[in-house]
Write a protein that holds these residues in place. Structure first.
Motif: not given
Length: 150
Positions: A109, A134, A112, A129, A103-105, A139-141
């Motif tokens: 990227l 979501v 988590h 995270l 996820r982006e933080k 945003e979630s990969r």
């Protein structure tokens, strides 16, 4: 005279016993070094994982034990850039895949969690995270991790 003939035989028996014990101990140590999980993954982009930054590319992952903390050894396929990422928590629930969950933080990227359905656990590296709902699919990969065959 008979007593002198026994001494070399006894020494040979003890020497053979010593060599046997050494051999079996070395074999047991080598077998104990087998990982509980080994796999490969390809990062299409740069990610942060713990205190490490992994550039896009092909990597291998190795986990020697599922005891806490779980330590994952990550290196490039060509053998460069070994890093250790340590997890303080885990979950016994998996989503049925082996994958890095990203996820982006703070604009970066970040890995988590590492989902390992082969072991029946999810290794959590960033609990904030991992527990965050979501908001948008983008945003979630997920990066698949392929199990290495022995």
């Amino acid at each position: 005279m008979r007593k002198n003939q026994r001494v070399p035989v006894i020494r040979m028996v003890f020497a053979a016993l010593f060599v046997s014990v050494f051999f079996f101990a070395a074999t047991a140590y080598a077998q104990g070094d087998l990982p509980v999980y080994g796999g490969k993954f390809t990062l299409p982009y740069r990610v942060h994982w713990g205190k490490s930054v992994l550039e896009a590319g092909d990597y291998t992952i190795r986990i020697n034990s599922t005891g806490t903390p779980i330590i994952a050894l990550v290196r490039r396929v060509n053998g460069d850039a070994l890093t250790r990422v340590i997890s303080g928590s885990r979950s016994e629930q998996t989503n049925g895949i082996n994958a890095l969950l990203i996820r982006e933080k703070d604009g970066q990227l970040t890995v988590h969690s590492l989902s390992l359905s082969d072991l029946g656990l999810v290794v959590i590296y960033d609990p904030s995270l991992a527990q965050e709902p979501v908001r948008e699919v983008r945003e979630s990969r997920t990066v698949p991790v392929m199990s290495a065959r022995r």
